[in-house]
Scaffold this motif. Sequence first.
Motif, PDB file in Angstrom:
ATOM      1  N   ILE A  65       0.825  -1.213   0.000  1.00  0.00           N
ATOM      2  CA  ILE A  65       0.000   0.000   0.000  1.00  0.00           C
ATOM      3  C   ILE A  65       0.858   1.261   0.000  1.00  0.00           C
ATOM      4  N   GLY A  66       0.255   2.361  -0.439  1.00  0.00           N
ATOM      5  CA  GLY A  66       0.932   3.653  -0.353  1.00  0.00           C
ATOM      6  C   GLY A  66       1.649   4.060  -1.626  1.00  0.00           C
ATOM      7  N   ILE A  67       1.988   5.348  -1.670  1.00  0.00           N
ATOM      8  CA  ILE A  67       2.694   5.948  -2.809  1.00  0.00           C
ATOM      9  C   ILE A  67       4.188   5.974  -2.498  1.00  0.00           C
ATOM     10  N   SER A  68       5.018   5.821  -3.529  1.00  0.00           N
ATOM     11  CA  SER A  68       6.475   5.775  -3.341  1.00  0.00           C
ATOM     12  C   SER A  68       6.984   7.007  -2.597  1.00  0.00           C
ATOM     13  N   HIS A  69       8.085   6.821  -1.863  1.00  0.00           N
ATOM     14  CA  HIS A  69       8.711   7.919  -1.121  1.00  0.00           C
ATOM     15  C   HIS A  69       9.240   8.947  -2.121  1.00  0.00           C
ATOM     16  N   PRO A  70       9.199  10.251  -1.785  1.00  0.00           N
ATOM     17  CA  PRO A  70       9.616  11.279  -2.759  1.00  0.00           C
ATOM     18  C   PRO A  70      11.095  11.216  -3.139  1.00  0.00           C
ATOM     19  N   ASP A  71      11.928  10.596  -2.310  1.00  0.00           N
ATOM     20  CA  ASP A  71      13.360  10.517  -2.612  1.00  0.00           C
ATOM     21  C   ASP A  71      13.795   9.055  -2.679  1.00  0.00           C
ATOM     22  N   ILE A  72      14.954   8.832  -3.304  1.00  0.00           N
ATOM     23  CA  ILE A  72      15.486   7.459  -3.361  1.00  0.00           C
ATOM     24  C   ILE A  72      15.965   7.070  -1.971  1.00  0.00           C
ATOM     25  N   VAL A  73      15.493   5.924  -1.515  1.00  0.00           N
ATOM     26  CA  VAL A  73      15.873   5.428  -0.195  1.00  0.00           C
ATOM     27  C   VAL A  73      16.611   4.110  -0.379  1.00  0.00           C
ATOM     28  N   VAL A  74      17.639   3.887   0.438  1.00  0.00           N
ATOM     29  CA  VAL A  74      18.462   2.681   0.294  1.00  0.00           C
ATOM     30  C   VAL A  74      18.538   1.920   1.617  1.00  0.00           C
ATOM     31  N   GLU A  75      18.982   0.689   1.484  1.00  0.00           N
ATOM     32  CA  GLU A  75      19.193  -0.165   2.643  1.00  0.00           C
ATOM     33  C   GLU A  75      20.525  -0.852   2.405  1.00  0.00           C
ATOM     34  N   THR A  76      21.235  -1.204   3.456  1.00  0.00           N
ATOM     35  CA  THR A  76      22.514  -1.876   3.242  1.00  0.00           C
ATOM     36  C   THR A  76      22.270  -3.217   2.568  1.00  0.00           C
ATOM     37  N   ASN A  77      23.236  -3.643   1.764  1.00  0.00           N
ATOM     38  CA  ASN A  77      23.115  -4.923   1.069  1.00  0.00           C
ATOM     39  C   ASN A  77      22.865  -6.057   2.041  1.00  0.00           C
ATOM     40  N   THR A  78      23.486  -5.968   3.197  1.00  0.00           N
ATOM     41  CA  THR A  78      23.335  -7.032   4.187  1.00  0.00           C
ATOM     42  C   THR A  78      21.884  -7.158   4.628  1.00  0.00           C
ATOM     43  N   LEU A  79      21.288  -6.030   5.012  1.00  0.00           N
ATOM     44  CA  LEU A  79      19.895  -6.075   5.460  1.00  0.00           C
ATOM     45  C   LEU A  79      18.958  -6.417   4.309  1.00  0.00           C
TER      46      LEU A  79
END
Length: 1158
Positions: free
Chosen positions: A103-117
Amino acid sequence: MPTLPSALAMDAENYLHPEGPQLDSSLFSGAAPNMEVSYSLHHCPIGLCNQLNVSLVCFEKYNNILPKTETPAEEEEDAEEEEAEELGHVDTYAEYKPSKSTIGISHPDIVVETNTLSSVPPPDITYTLSIPEATINSGMLSALQLEAVIYACQQHEVILQNNQRAGFLIGDGAGVGKGRTVAGIILENYLKGRKKSLWFSISNDLKFDAERDLKDINAPYIPVHALNKIKYGDTATSEGVLFATYSALIGESQAGGQHRTRIKQILDWCKPDFDGVIIFDECHKAKNATSTKMGKAVLDLQNKLPRARVVYASATGASEPKNMIYMSRLGIWGEGTPFRTFEDFLHAIEKRGVGAMEIVAMDMKVSGMYIARQLSFAGVSFRIEEIALDDDFKVVYNKAAKLWAEALQVFMRAADELGLVSRKSLWGQFWSSHQRFFKYLCIAAKVRCLVELAQKELQAGKSLVIGLQSTGESRTREVLDENDGHLDRFVSAAEGVFQSLVTKHFPSEKQRREKPPGNKRKRKPRGRQTKVAKLNVDSGGVINISDDSSSDSDGGIDTDSNSSPDSLENDDVIFVNHTSCQTARIEEMKQSLLTKIAELGKELPLNTLDELIDKFGGPEKVSEMTGRKGRVVRRADGTVCYESRAEQGLTIDHINIKEKDRFMGGEKLVAIISEAASSGISLQADKRVKNQRRRVHMTLELPWSADRAIQQFGRTHRSNQVTAPEYIFLISELAGERRFASIVAKRLESLGALTHGDRRATESRDLSKYNFENKYGTKALDKITKAILGYIENKVPLPKTTPGDSFIVDMKLGLMDVGIFCREPRFGINTEKDCTITKFLNRILGLEVHKQNYLFQYFTDNFDYLIEKDKKEGKYDMGILDLAPGNDEIYEEKQETFLTAGNPQDGQVVLYRISVDRGMPWDEAYNRSLNLSSPEEGFYLSLKPRGNTLSVLLAEQGRGKNFILFKPNIGKQTHPENLDNLQMRYRKVKPKQAKDHWEKQFVFSFKKCSHAIWNGKCKKVDEGLECLQGMRLRQYHMLCGALLRVWKRVSDVVSDITNSSILQIVRLKTKQHNKQVGIKIPENCVSRVRDELLLMDEQVKRRRKEKEQQALEQRQAQERMRKMEQENKHLLANLFNNKPLLNQSIAMAQSSCSKHMR
């Protein structure tokens, strides 16, 4: 770096042994057999882990140690390349998209997560949201913010084994929008009928942000009450959010003769059965829970409201494992977990270092109690500016160092003459002031360079944000008091520190008594409480004080000097029977020292903050966001005066917010922030404000800890920005100043690992090379001090000094000047007790510039030597590595699942057998050859046959004269080959000449080793052993899943077999696009690990069976009770039905009785 001759060249030089590469066994005393390693040459992690078989590729620096041995014609020149295993680092971050929430609309900015997580999945979603669709569809809460709300509420449905409700940790980085997420959780619970919530943060000003966040998600009807505006004891407010600071938790009042506390007021408001939300925002402020009153209050509140829905929120949630103690609702330790107490958990994690910290973050995500994303750092640039010192500054610095060395001698003489018995507090004050003095000098050294850099950036159309910690206000106010409130000059903070030490703490005859028990210090120490000193008078009339208390370090300050001069008004130095002549001598020493300080003060730099504001054009041009109340400014006519920062109609508390608005509105283009402003304030190039210039964030003074560093960096890198910021770290060439970078680097390394599941997540900040606060730093310090004292011979050469200087003599004297070495009557010169790396790096600031740089060079040479040595011996922890990066032919062959005990749910781990096909088929090799243009590139056959086989390879131009080699059985070789060496052993051929050889070796090597290809058979296989050399198909065993729960068991098994406590954590992506992260189990440990997991699996199943049996028995007992009740009802019914006369008489009796009562 010298290059090791390749295996091809080694043949001619007789480097190789008939049984393969033979190395001096003393180099690898801890290495296990039949393991493997590979790495690119520039990384060279020699002996990556004891599970890895060492390849000659890694020993390019050590080619002089290889024994020269006669070899037969069929020597295995390619053995080391074919035994190379692809382990390496890939990009640290992966773009983040919610994997289970839709659900929901994409976040306005690019968000990242570490490769490990990103390699571990969150749990499935079972919770249904109540937030209105209008709020979701309008994008007031983005998809990833809604995901956090869902997982938090889902985790709140879980009850831990101690009957407390499970909590949730939001570890999102600064700028992702934790405030809105928290508001979303409050709204969700409000809609579910839980109308009361508690919201704790670090500043009362953030209450306005809380109201804004609720308004932004269309929930302005939820009121926010500020606790500091409510009277003690008042609990009239009915519903909404009670907003308070952490310090309010320990607030108390004696008004009206009644003792009231804020925590009791909060508990009364909540009521004991409270099941609403408690938000611990910026929860890193509650760290050190056992040693601070505030931390204990946070734990106490959670214990007294067991059904509360707790959310911990912070970009820096736990910079070190010990700071997780307040997160009692995560259920990582306690009943039903592998760790009975928090201390057990802490010991297990700290003992096993970074690997275990990475496991903690992954385990929490898998269990559904943790989420951590951050804004992409795309476009953000990081750089370190090392600033050269000008000659004039060096002269002043050296004069200061000499004067401090003289002051040390004068203090010692005065103390000896007075016969001081206990000097602990005296030296605490001395070294604390020593450190602060040189810290101010370090910062001042960078002002000129910072202003030059800043002017260029401003001319380029950018805005500046400058971060520092020390405002120097205390010294300014001292001078102000001394001059009856008048000030006509800029003040030197460094001079003030030195003067204050001598004025207030020089040994004197003024007798200082202990404070009475009721008299509290201004600032309580964080750690162990100071023991009460015991007085006893000996026969000579001297009063002895026994006090074995040790002071704590606070935010990086020297362990023997944590107290500021103001915090200890009474020293524990007491003496009696001194003459007036002696008093005069002591006073003369003191005045002489003060005169010299005043003389030096004329050359010392001014207070950095005031000087910066002055150089940028005064307060009209600079937005100052600090905690100080006033400042020294230059008037239009050139005169200088002190003025308050307060403005008409604004309190000092609101002035920072006003200054922020001026900066964001473009009225001012330079902002200077201190820690007071580094939480909650947004200074990014926001699309909604007028000042959209790119931000250049300069760190003049690195904060004491990563908590503070991350908070400061997050001010300028946030959602909804036009451009990403540029970070510049200013570090002077003073060796000792790297101490401050070292603290932050250490915290950042831990922070990346624990808060984002990968310690390399923070290495892009390029500070890890300054991290000396670890076991290698401690060992290096021990080596250099013993070498300087002549106790040991050191293999590391001494640094080259100026002709005529003696490094050993200079360093011996220098280390005595800064108190690292001390003279002992019986033993001569010796190292000070408890000389930690922290103390060493603090103290060397007090050496002359050239001396501290030589000494620091010697220290770092030893530091690097020890790390290289551990890499060689397979004892170095490399963190998380990628298995076969760039290889798509990775398959899951087999998996076994084992249950693990959990809190409250049981988890599972999976033992995978992974196959990696390293080979390169002919079609791929041929297509690659079509793109080659250089005459030396192409297919090659060996000049000499191996048995009845010619070796074949494809050579492709690399850097310089080196060629990248591809082989049918191993694909790309891990290290490049020199053209001369290649042509010495191989000849170039056309593709059609190479084809048959390539295809034959490709097919044959699928499950056959190189020996079988070359000789038709293999000795090892004939003896019933396994041989993997040169085989296309490699197999690995990997343990994935709830690893934290089995960490100790697996580690103990691996340690027992390999003599190493390091567990190599690897990640991979299979052909089926499955991402896996887990522990790579060494081949010789697989059987024992499997047995251990089976044992655990049986225990969990047995316990589960016992629980089921208990539940069954309980249900059966309830069923029996229900049946008995029914039978009793039937009996009574039958009794009445069979005796109607009795019923009638009873009814008549009841009727007459009721009439009588009327």
